[in-house]
Design a protein around this motif. Sequence first.
Motif, mmCIF file in Angstrom:
data_model
loop_
_atom_site.group_PDB
_atom_site.id
_atom_site.type_symbol
_atom_site.label_atom_id
_atom_site.label_comp_id
_atom_site.label_asym_id
_atom_site.label_seq_id
_atom_site.Cartn_x
_atom_site.Cartn_y
_atom_site.Cartn_z
ATOM 1 N N CYS A 17 36.900 45.116 41.011
ATOM 2 C CA CYS A 17 36.748 44.172 41.880
ATOM 3 C C CYS A 17 36.248 44.582 43.287
ATOM 4 O O CYS A 17 36.766 45.957 43.718
ATOM 5 N N ILE A 36 33.943 36.399 39.291
ATOM 6 C CA ILE A 36 35.002 35.723 39.673
ATOM 7 C C ILE A 36 35.103 36.015 41.104
ATOM 8 O O ILE A 36 35.126 37.217 41.467
ATOM 9 N N TYR A 38 37.099 35.775 44.929
ATOM 10 C CA TYR A 38 38.467 35.778 45.313
ATOM 11 C C TYR A 38 38.339 35.601 46.944
ATOM 12 O O TYR A 38 37.716 36.160 47.517
ATOM 13 N N CYS A 43 42.694 40.918 44.672
ATOM 14 C CA CYS A 43 42.165 40.357 43.545
ATOM 15 C C CYS A 43 43.131 40.018 42.391
ATOM 16 O O CYS A 43 43.478 40.588 41.397
ATOM 17 N N THR A 44 44.045 38.832 42.760
ATOM 18 C CA THR A 44 44.947 38.398 41.849
ATOM 19 C C THR A 44 44.630 36.859 41.341
ATOM 20 O O THR A 44 43.698 36.285 42.008
ATOM 21 N N ARG A 45 45.536 36.621 40.381
ATOM 22 C CA ARG A 45 45.146 35.234 40.022
ATOM 23 C C ARG A 45 45.517 34.124 41.110
ATOM 24 O O ARG A 45 44.658 33.162 41.181
ATOM 25 N N ASN A 47 44.769 34.342 44.027
ATOM 26 C CA ASN A 47 43.759 34.356 44.949
ATOM 27 C C ASN A 47 42.225 34.038 44.494
ATOM 28 O O ASN A 47 41.363 34.269 45.193
ATOM 29 N N ARG A 48 42.283 33.700 43.297
ATOM 30 C CA ARG A 48 41.084 33.401 42.400
ATOM 31 C C ARG A 48 40.504 32.012 42.940
ATOM 32 O O ARG A 48 41.212 31.195 43.064
ATOM 33 N N GLN A 50 37.099 31.034 41.957
ATOM 34 C CA GLN A 50 36.240 30.266 40.891
ATOM 35 C C GLN A 50 35.637 31.342 40.040
ATOM 36 O O GLN A 50 35.306 32.403 40.569
ATOM 37 N N VAL A 51 35.539 30.924 38.717
ATOM 38 C CA VAL A 51 34.442 31.644 37.840
ATOM 39 C C VAL A 51 33.331 31.236 37.751
ATOM 40 O O VAL A 51 33.276 30.035 37.369
ATOM 41 N N CYS A 72 34.398 40.087 41.129
ATOM 42 C CA CYS A 72 34.760 41.004 39.890
ATOM 43 C C CYS A 72 33.676 40.374 38.846
ATOM 44 O O CYS A 72 33.744 39.178 38.702
ATOM 45 N N ALA A 84 44.086 39.836 37.006
ATOM 46 C CA ALA A 84 42.728 40.018 37.532
ATOM 47 C C ALA A 84 42.115 41.105 37.347
ATOM 48 O O ALA A 84 42.535 42.509 36.824
#
Length: 88
Positions: A17, A36, A38, A43-45, A47-48, A50-51, A72, A84
């Motif tokens: 990240c 990804i 954030y 950098c956690t799910r 706080n995501r 978009q991919v 990331c 993440a």
Amino acid sequence: MDTHQNDAISDPPNDLCRTIPGNAINATNRTTAFAIVYKNTSCTRANRIQVLEKSGGMWDSGSTLVVAERVCFTAARPTPAQLACESS
């Protein structure tokens, strides 16, 4: 706060990240990895944002003005449940 400058991250290592210089309100992924974005330095799910697809995936915060602070890159498409990337 987004600095309204075009920034580029070249040859990013995977699964790490990284801080987005100047933050971002939109992005284009021109790498051969998934990107990804954030919304803050964690950098956690949760706080995501978009991919982004490999080689041209795009994200724009639109009228909500979500600011991305970290990114990331990863070789495999992450699922919503995956952990993440490692923060650094």
